[in-house]
Design a protein around this motif. Structure first.
Motif, PDB file in Angstrom:
ATOM      1  N   UNK A   1       6.643   1.967   9.561  1.00  0.00           N
ATOM      2  CA  UNK A   1       6.830   1.392   8.217  1.00  0.00           C
ATOM      3  C   UNK A   1       6.578   2.460   7.149  1.00  0.00           C
ATOM      4  N   UNK A   2       5.491   3.203   7.299  1.00  0.00           N
ATOM      5  CA  UNK A   2       5.155   4.242   6.326  1.00  0.00           C
ATOM      6  C   UNK A   2       6.212   5.338   6.305  1.00  0.00           C
ATOM      7  N   UNK A   3       6.653   5.762   7.484  1.00  0.00           N
ATOM      8  CA  UNK A   3       7.646   6.833   7.574  1.00  0.00           C
ATOM      9  C   UNK A   3       8.975   6.394   6.966  1.00  0.00           C
ATOM     10  N   UNK A   4       9.367   5.150   7.218  1.00  0.00           N
ATOM     11  CA  UNK A   4      10.642   4.643   6.685  1.00  0.00           C
ATOM     12  C   UNK A   4      10.617   4.577   5.162  1.00  0.00           C
TER      13      UNK A   4
ATOM     14  N   UNK B   1      13.865   2.467  -4.969  1.00  0.00           N
ATOM     15  CA  UNK B   1      14.300   2.399  -3.567  1.00  0.00           C
ATOM     16  C   UNK B   1      15.145   1.141  -3.390  1.00  0.00           C
ATOM     17  N   UNK B   2      16.341   1.336  -2.863  1.00  0.00           N
ATOM     18  CA  UNK B   2      17.248   0.211  -2.624  1.00  0.00           C
ATOM     19  C   UNK B   2      17.332  -0.047  -1.122  1.00  0.00           C
TER      20      UNK B   2
ATOM     21  N   UNK C   1       0.831  -1.204   0.000  1.00  0.00           N
ATOM     22  CA  UNK C   1       0.000   0.000   0.000  1.00  0.00           C
ATOM     23  C   UNK C   1       0.870   1.260   0.000  1.00  0.00           C
ATOM     24  N   UNK C   2       1.932   1.245   0.825  1.00  0.00           N
ATOM     25  CA  UNK C   2       2.778   2.434   0.936  1.00  0.00           C
ATOM     26  C   UNK C   2       3.741   2.599  -0.240  1.00  0.00           C
ATOM     27  N   UNK C   3       3.940   1.546  -1.027  1.00  0.00           N
ATOM     28  CA  UNK C   3       4.825   1.651  -2.198  1.00  0.00           C
ATOM     29  C   UNK C   3       4.044   1.626  -3.512  1.00  0.00           C
ATOM     30  N   UNK C   4       2.752   1.866  -3.419  1.00  0.00           N
ATOM     31  CA  UNK C   4       1.902   1.833  -4.607  1.00  0.00           C
ATOM     32  C   UNK C   4       2.387   2.823  -5.663  1.00  0.00           C
ATOM     33  N   UNK C   5       2.828   3.989  -5.224  1.00  0.00           N
ATOM     34  CA  UNK C   5       3.313   5.010  -6.149  1.00  0.00           C
ATOM     35  C   UNK C   5       4.841   5.132  -6.111  1.00  0.00           C
ATOM     36  N   UNK C   6       5.496   4.152  -5.501  1.00  0.00           N
ATOM     37  CA  UNK C   6       6.958   4.137  -5.441  1.00  0.00           C
ATOM     38  C   UNK C   6       7.484   2.913  -6.184  1.00  0.00           C
ATOM     39  N   UNK C   7       8.766   2.876  -6.424  1.00  0.00           N
ATOM     40  CA  UNK C   7       9.373   1.755  -7.140  1.00  0.00           C
ATOM     41  C   UNK C   7      10.443   1.110  -6.281  1.00  0.00           C
TER      42      UNK C   7
ATOM     43  N   UNK D   1      12.372   6.845   0.008  1.00  0.00           N
ATOM     44  CA  UNK D   1      12.099   7.371  -1.331  1.00  0.00           C
ATOM     45  C   UNK D   1      12.732   8.748  -1.511  1.00  0.00           C
ATOM     46  N   UNK D   2      12.671   9.578  -0.477  1.00  0.00           N
ATOM     47  CA  UNK D   2      13.299  10.898  -0.538  1.00  0.00           C
ATOM     48  C   UNK D   2      14.820  10.775  -0.657  1.00  0.00           C
ATOM     49  N   UNK D   3      15.376   9.839   0.093  1.00  0.00           N
ATOM     50  CA  UNK D   3      16.833   9.628   0.057  1.00  0.00           C
ATOM     51  C   UNK D   3      17.279   9.158  -1.324  1.00  0.00           C
ATOM     52  N   UNK D   4      16.483   8.272  -1.927  1.00  0.00           N
ATOM     53  CA  UNK D   4      16.815   7.785  -3.272  1.00  0.00           C
ATOM     54  C   UNK D   4      16.766   8.920  -4.289  1.00  0.00           C
ATOM     55  N   UNK D   5      15.803   9.822  -4.154  1.00  0.00           N
ATOM     56  CA  UNK D   5      15.702  10.964  -5.051  1.00  0.00           C
ATOM     57  C   UNK D   5      16.938  11.863  -4.916  1.00  0.00           C
ATOM     58  N   UNK D   6      17.411  12.021  -3.685  1.00  0.00           N
ATOM     59  CA  UNK D   6      18.613  12.824  -3.481  1.00  0.00           C
ATOM     60  C   UNK D   6      19.816  12.208  -4.190  1.00  0.00           C
ATOM     61  N   UNK D   7      19.812  10.879  -4.282  1.00  0.00           N
ATOM     62  CA  UNK D   7      20.907  10.177  -4.973  1.00  0.00           C
ATOM     63  C   UNK D   7      20.673  10.106  -6.482  1.00  0.00           C
ATOM     64  N   UNK D   8      19.562  10.679  -6.942  1.00  0.00           N
ATOM     65  CA  UNK D   8      19.277  10.692  -8.369  1.00  0.00           C
ATOM     66  C   UNK D   8      18.670   9.407  -8.884  1.00  0.00           C
TER      67      UNK D   8
END
Length: 379
Positions: A350-353, A369-370, A322-328, A358-365
């Motif tokens: 879980x949701x906050x993490x 999400x890894x 549910x929390x990764x529905x719009x994330x990869x 996702x924000x951290x991954x965006x900062x890395x370009x």
């Protein structure tokens, strides 16, 4: 254009009327003679004056025989008014500028004083303190997990919707339901879902709503809350952070403990006042049931106590999806790995993490999400 001139003409007419009134009142004293205060006093004691007006700086006296007015310089004497009234019946005293100022000041002071009291009263004991939610728009399907709890609540929903029928069978609605669990596990969401599933009104509150800088306001708010709930029945009252107001009573004598004791006592009185047909259920959420006053959680008040556990593996899987529905998620970070990693985590954590990762991954370009992103936000 003509309509715009109407207010101007109204103001002009009012001004002319005021000027005419002032001119009339002043004109009646234009034909007067000046007289010494000594002669005025002699004639006053003889009863010559039938009307006397004491102004701020002078005295006007009318001769009872001729009808003529005399103007006398006013002496500085605090006993003047008393002296004149001793010999004359028709005496009027014009308020001085200082008297008018004091009157205006007193009016302003009391207006501000009582205004502040009214505003404070409305702020701390306003009927709008507790909002009634008529449709929470949340159902059990929106709550992940808690299957056992949902099953237990199904019967309560049935009793709430048909209290009279169950009362005939000797079955009453539980007065209170206590939900115990760690923060972030969805106690508030579950209470809203229960109200939505039962299609009843919902009044949310939290411990801080009962706190006040004034003594005895807390108990009054308790009475206000439950009075509103009875008027909106069938209704669910939800009190979050219940251990903030329902703690064990302490008779140490301090102001804080005294106020807490009064709040707990008010809660006890309100819970005891429920009848089977009221259609009001209180749901309280707490992190620690052991901190609550024993009188509150005894049978007959909070009849039902349920533990809200951390989400199990099946619930965690649903939450992650549910929390990764719009994330990869990257291939090295499958859902199954996250289910194991998030064991013992609350729903909120879980949701906050996942959001922070996702924000951290965006900062890395990166869009994906890894696992290193999740590790980074939890270190």
């Amino acid at each position: 254009m003509k309509r715009r001139l109407i207010p101007f003409f109204i103001i002009l007419i009012i001004g002319l009327c005021g000027a005419a009134f002032w001119f009339f009142t002043e004109y009646q004293y234009t034909n007067y003679t000046e007289e010494s205060y000594r002669l005025f006093a002699e004639n006053l004691e003889k009863g010559y004056w039938d009307k006397i007006e004491i102004k701020s700086n002078y005295i006007l006296a009318r001769d009872g025989i001729t009808g003529c007015w005399c103007k006398i310089k006013k002496p500085e004497s605090p006993l003047l008014e008393e002296y004149v009234k001793r010999y004359a019946d028709d005496v009027t005293v014009e308020a001085s500028a200082s008297d008018v100022f004091n009157l205006v000041f007193d009016l302003l002071f009391y207006t501000v004083f009582f205004g502040v009291i009214i505003i404070a009263f409305r702020k701390f004991i306003s009927p709008n303190t507790f909002k009634v939610v008529y449709n929470t728009k949340v159902k059990f399907d929106d709550v992940v997990g808690m299957d056992a709890l949902k099953k237990n609540m199904a019967q309560i929903i049935e009793v709430m919707n048909h209290p009279s029928e169950y009362a005939k069978k000797g079955i009453r609605l539980p007065r209170g339901i206590l939900l115990e669990g760690e923060p972030g596990n969805g106690k508030t969401l579950f209470a809203r879902a229960l109200a939505g599933e039962a299609k009843v009104n919902f009044i949310p509150a939290k411990a801080t709503d009962f706190e006040s800088m004034f003594m005895a306001i807390g108990p009054l708010k308790v009475k206000l809350l439950f009075a509103k709930a009875r008027r909106r029945a069938p209704c669910i009252v939800f009190i979050d952070e219940f251990d903030g107001i329902g703690t064990v009573r302490n008779y140490s004598g301090s102001a804080l403990e005294t106020e807490n004791t009064r709040i707990v006592t008010a809660l006890l009185n309100e819970l005891d006042g429920f009848k089977a047909s009221n259609g009001v259920v209180v749901i309280a959420a707490t992190n620690s049931i052991h901190a609550l006053d024993p009188a509150l959680i005894r049978p007959g008040r909070f009849d039902a106590k349920f533990k809200v556990p951390y989400p199990d593996s099946a619930a965690r899987e649903k939450l992650i999806k549910m929390y990764t529905k719009d994330k990869t998620l990257s291939s090295e970070c499958p859902v199954s790995s996250l289910v194991k990693k998030f064991d013992g985590w609350s729903c909120a954590k879980i949701e906050s993490t996942l959001n922070s990762a996702a924000l951290y991954a965006r900062q890395e370009g990166r869009e994906e999400i890894m696992m290193k992103d999740i590790e980074a936000v939890n270190n």
